[in-house]
Design an enzyme around this catalytic site. Structure first.
Site, PDB file in Angstrom:
ATOM      1  N   PRO A   2     -28.177  24.495  40.750  1.00 49.83           N
ATOM      2  CA  PRO A   2     -27.518  23.754  39.752  1.00 49.83           C
ATOM      3  C   PRO A   2     -28.647  22.449  39.548  1.00 49.83           C
ATOM      4  CG  PRO A   2     -26.337  23.486  41.542  1.00 49.83           C
ATOM      5  CD  PRO A   2     -27.237  24.820  41.699  1.00 49.83           C
ATOM      6  N   GLU A   3     -29.013  22.279  38.083  1.00 52.32           N
ATOM      7  CA  GLU A   3     -29.781  21.092  37.851  1.00 52.32           C
ATOM      8  C   GLU A   3     -28.805  19.813  37.552  1.00 52.32           C
ATOM      9  OE1 GLU A   3     -33.088  22.211  35.110  1.00 52.32           O
ATOM     10  OE2 GLU A   3     -32.980  24.158  35.822  1.00 52.32           O
TER      11      GLU A   3
END
Length: 274
Positions: A2-3
């Site tokens: 996940p960014e």
DNA sequence: CGGCGGTCCTGTCAGC
DNA sequence: TGCTGACAGGACCGCC
């Protein structure tokens, strides 16, 4: 992993479920993730009330009622899964299980175990080893063309690697780095130090916009990402360049190219990005 | 200090 | 179908 947008979405989802609630029981199911868990991890969390949930870079920061902060990083494959009740069968990669005072259950699941959790006194948070060196938040108004130009000045590395350097600007991972550079019309191979003036302004704006768009979409996701609310049906983003090698550029129609930088895949349009 | 390569770990998928 | 190798959203650490 996940960014930034995905972590932001997880934080918002967790806040909806956990704010003001107590953790009645915490089960730590292995000794370490990326790092060993702190001593007495589960017992230090049991009975605590959640006062605030926020994000710093790609870290989830959970303030507890006794002055401790629970720091969580999802790594590459980590997710938080919320269920109305504790499932009868846990997954082999459910490493921490939180039972909440309203009967719901939150599980930290992370197949690759690049994620981490730590407990830190609120007073020591800013000086925490993993927090103190972090760069500017890209959605902070202070992050603009001038600030970006200053951080890139003199750097010989490729601009794509520079904008993924968490010591400069945080939250931009491999996907959004490619997307932002395409949006700004800048080649990922360009020497970072040459991104100045109007180019830097364009890139800063593009970084903000791709992150905002993704947050608005509810966080984009890939195969092993599960939203904080536990719903599957995760969002399929239409990337402009990421993972589109050989497919037509949505601007010029030419083929998207892939190259390797810092051991990671970069996607770009050689015609539109200079 | 800047830059680069190695490393942690499991799962999935393409190709044979 | 089974095996093998490449690759996957991160980022720390040690080395030059």
């Amino acid at each position: 992993m996940p960014e930034l947008p995905e972590v932001e979405t997880v934080c918002r989802g967790l806040a909806l479920k956990l704010l003001g609630r107590r953790l009645v029981h915490v089960e730590q199911r292995r000794a370490n993730l990326r790092f060993p868990f702190p001593a007495d991890f589960a017992s230090r969390l049991a009975g605590r009330r959640v006062e605030a949930i926020r994000r710093r870079a790609k870290y989830i920061v959970i303030d507890l009622d006794d002055g401790q902060i629970l720091l969580v990083h999802l790594g590459m494959s980590g997710s938080m899964v919320v269920n109305e009740k504790r499932p009868a069968l846990l997954d082999r990669h459910d490493h921490v299980v939180f039972d909440i005072d309203d009967g719901t259950c939150v599980r930290f699941n992370d197949a690759r175990r690049f994620g981490m959790m730590d407990l830190v006194a609120a007073a020591d948070f800013a000086g925490h080893k993993l927090i103190r060196g972090l760069g500017l938040e890209p959605l902070d108004p202070a992050f603009d063309g001038k600030a970006l130009a200053a951080m890139l000045k003199g750097r010989k590395t490729a601009v794509k690697l520079a904008i993924m350097d968490q010591r400069l600007v945080v939250g931009v991972g491999n996907i959004y780095a490619s997307e932002a550079l395409h949006r700004a019309g800048i080649s990922p191979k360009r020497q970072a130090g040459t991104v100045q003036g109007e180019r830097a302004a364009k890139l800063a704006a593009a970084i903000k916009q791709v992150l905002k768009d993704a947050i608005k979409a509810g966080g984009s996701s890939l195969r092993d990402y599960v939203q904080a609310n536990g719903e599957l049906g995760y969002f399929q983003h239409r990337w402009k360049v990421y993972d589109r090698e050989g497919e037509p550029c949505r601007i010029c129609g030419g083929p998207i190219r892939r190259l390797t930088q810092g051991g990671r895949s970069t996607f770009y349009c050689p015609t539109d990005q200079r």
